[in-house]
Write a protein that holds these residues in place. Structure first.
Motif, PDB file in Angstrom:
ATOM      1  N   GLN A  36     -15.158  29.184  -1.176  1.00  0.00           N
ATOM      2  CA  GLN A  36     -15.994  29.043   0.005  1.00  0.00           C
ATOM      3  C   GLN A  36     -15.598  30.137   0.994  1.00  0.00           C
ATOM      4  N   ASN A  37     -16.432  30.381   1.970  1.00  0.00           N
ATOM      5  CA  ASN A  37     -16.082  31.318   3.033  1.00  0.00           C
ATOM      6  C   ASN A  37     -15.220  30.601   4.062  1.00  0.00           C
ATOM      7  N   PHE A  38     -14.122  31.230   4.463  1.00  0.00           N
ATOM      8  CA  PHE A  38     -13.277  30.678   5.526  1.00  0.00           C
ATOM      9  C   PHE A  38     -12.461  31.796   6.149  1.00  0.00           C
ATOM     10  N   ASP A  39     -11.978  31.528   7.339  1.00  0.00           N
ATOM     11  CA  ASP A  39     -11.166  32.505   8.066  1.00  0.00           C
ATOM     12  C   ASP A  39      -9.707  32.313   7.669  1.00  0.00           C
ATOM     13  N   VAL A  40      -9.117  33.325   7.063  1.00  0.00           N
ATOM     14  CA  VAL A  40      -7.743  33.229   6.582  1.00  0.00           C
ATOM     15  C   VAL A  40      -6.758  33.063   7.744  1.00  0.00           C
ATOM     16  N   VAL A  41      -7.095  33.588   8.918  1.00  0.00           N
ATOM     17  CA  VAL A  41      -6.210  33.431  10.080  1.00  0.00           C
ATOM     18  C   VAL A  41      -6.134  31.961  10.485  1.00  0.00           C
ATOM     19  N   ASP A  42      -7.246  31.238  10.375  1.00  0.00           N
ATOM     20  CA  ASP A  42      -7.222  29.797  10.660  1.00  0.00           C
ATOM     21  C   ASP A  42      -6.274  29.073   9.706  1.00  0.00           C
ATOM     22  N   VAL A  43      -6.277  29.477   8.440  1.00  0.00           N
ATOM     23  CA  VAL A  43      -5.387  28.855   7.452  1.00  0.00           C
ATOM     24  C   VAL A  43      -3.925  29.180   7.781  1.00  0.00           C
ATOM     25  N   ILE A  44      -3.662  30.393   8.224  1.00  0.00           N
ATOM     26  CA  ILE A  44      -2.299  30.769   8.625  1.00  0.00           C
ATOM     27  C   ILE A  44      -1.847  29.880   9.786  1.00  0.00           C
ATOM     28  N   ARG A  45      -2.707  29.721  10.788  1.00  0.00           N
ATOM     29  CA  ARG A  45      -2.355  28.887  11.954  1.00  0.00           C
ATOM     30  C   ARG A  45      -2.157  27.422  11.555  1.00  0.00           C
ATOM     31  N   GLU A  46      -3.046  26.908  10.709  1.00  0.00           N
ATOM     32  CA  GLU A  46      -2.907  25.514  10.257  1.00  0.00           C
ATOM     33  C   GLU A  46      -1.594  25.316   9.502  1.00  0.00           C
ATOM     34  N   THR A  47      -1.266  26.261   8.649  1.00  0.00           N
ATOM     35  CA  THR A  47      -0.034  26.166   7.870  1.00  0.00           C
ATOM     36  C   THR A  47       1.174  26.242   8.788  1.00  0.00           C
ATOM     37  N   ILE A  73     -12.784  35.313   4.249  1.00  0.00           N
ATOM     38  CA  ILE A  73     -12.730  35.636   2.822  1.00  0.00           C
ATOM     39  C   ILE A  73     -13.484  34.579   2.035  1.00  0.00           C
ATOM     40  N   TYR A  74     -13.853  34.928   0.826  1.00  0.00           N
ATOM     41  CA  TYR A  74     -14.508  34.004  -0.098  1.00  0.00           C
ATOM     42  C   TYR A  74     -13.488  33.687  -1.175  1.00  0.00           C
ATOM     43  N   LYS A  79      -6.087  26.593  -2.282  1.00  0.00           N
ATOM     44  CA  LYS A  79      -5.122  27.383  -3.045  1.00  0.00           C
ATOM     45  C   LYS A  79      -4.548  28.532  -2.200  1.00  0.00           C
ATOM     46  N   ILE A  80      -5.376  29.157  -1.386  1.00  0.00           N
ATOM     47  CA  ILE A  80      -4.874  30.202  -0.481  1.00  0.00           C
ATOM     48  C   ILE A  80      -3.941  29.574   0.552  1.00  0.00           C
ATOM     49  N   GLY A  81      -4.264  28.378   1.000  1.00  0.00           N
ATOM     50  CA  GLY A  81      -3.366  27.656   1.900  1.00  0.00           C
ATOM     51  C   GLY A  81      -2.020  27.394   1.248  1.00  0.00           C
ATOM     52  N   GLN A  82      -2.039  27.081  -0.033  1.00  0.00           N
ATOM     53  CA  GLN A  82      -0.805  26.857  -0.776  1.00  0.00           C
ATOM     54  C   GLN A  82       0.019  28.142  -0.861  1.00  0.00           C
ATOM     55  N   VAL A  83      -0.647  29.273  -1.076  1.00  0.00           N
ATOM     56  CA  VAL A  83       0.039  30.569  -1.117  1.00  0.00           C
ATOM     57  C   VAL A  83       0.747  30.819   0.219  1.00  0.00           C
ATOM     58  N   ILE A  84       0.013  30.666   1.304  1.00  0.00           N
ATOM     59  CA  ILE A  84       0.583  30.918   2.628  1.00  0.00           C
ATOM     60  C   ILE A  84       1.713  29.935   2.920  1.00  0.00           C
TER      61      ILE A  84
END
Length: 180
Positions: A36-47, A73-74, A79-84
């Protein structure tokens, strides 16, 4: 005291089992991605927020240096959250009290890179050669928790997305992990 030991070991075994099952699923079924489309910076902040207690406990300074735009990113957000999460968790684990962890995002024409840098204990040249291998642990004295699966999982997830992950480090000088 013994109850806490048992509880901590149960948590460690649960984490180990989950990682093993996930790696097995990758091998058996191939990449199963829910993109899906999402903002990777939001995932960094959430993590970062989920790890806030650990950052505060060790008095680690955390900084995010990312562009204000073009960080969508798409990809598979979980899974990207898990990486971070794995990269930040390692940075915290190997950074001493009052240390610093910096996450830098860079948006290019067709890619986004995320770099996690710490001023922790770093890695020897030998450890750096094997850092993404399953069950490899450079810490042979078991001073740090972990199973040796986290970075292997990071590499697999990034590769499933068509990306790359690299590490730079020097013993005593911290580590840098870059995901593209």
């Amino acid at each position: 005291r013994y109850l806490n030991i048992v509880l901590n070991e149960a948590k460690r075994l649960t984490k180990l089992t989950t990682s093993l099952l996930e790696l097995n699923d990758f091998d058996t079924y191939g990449p199963i991605l829910k993109k899906q489309n999402f903002d990777v910076v939001d995932v960094i902040r959430e993590t970062r927020n989920t790890l806030e207690g650990v950052f505060e406990k060790k008095k680690i300074d955390f900084e995010i240096k990312c562009p204000a735009e073009d960080t969508v990113i798409y990809a598979d957000k979980m899974k990207i959250g898990q990486v971070i999460h794995n990269l930040l968790d390692n940075a915290i684990k190997f950074t001493p009290e009052n240390g610093k962890v910096t996450v830098t995002g860079t948006a290019g024409k067709d890619e986004i890179s995320v770099t996690v840098e710490d001023d922790g204990i770093g890695m020897s040249e030998e450890t750096l050669k094997h850092v993404f291998e399953q069950f490899y642990r450079g810490d042979t004295e078991n001073r740090y928790e972990g199973s040796g699966l986290g970075l292997s999982l990071v590499q697999r997830i990034v590769q499933m997305h068509g990306g790359t992950v690299m590490a730079e480090s020097e013993a005593g000088s911290g580590s840098i992990f870059m995901v593209i």
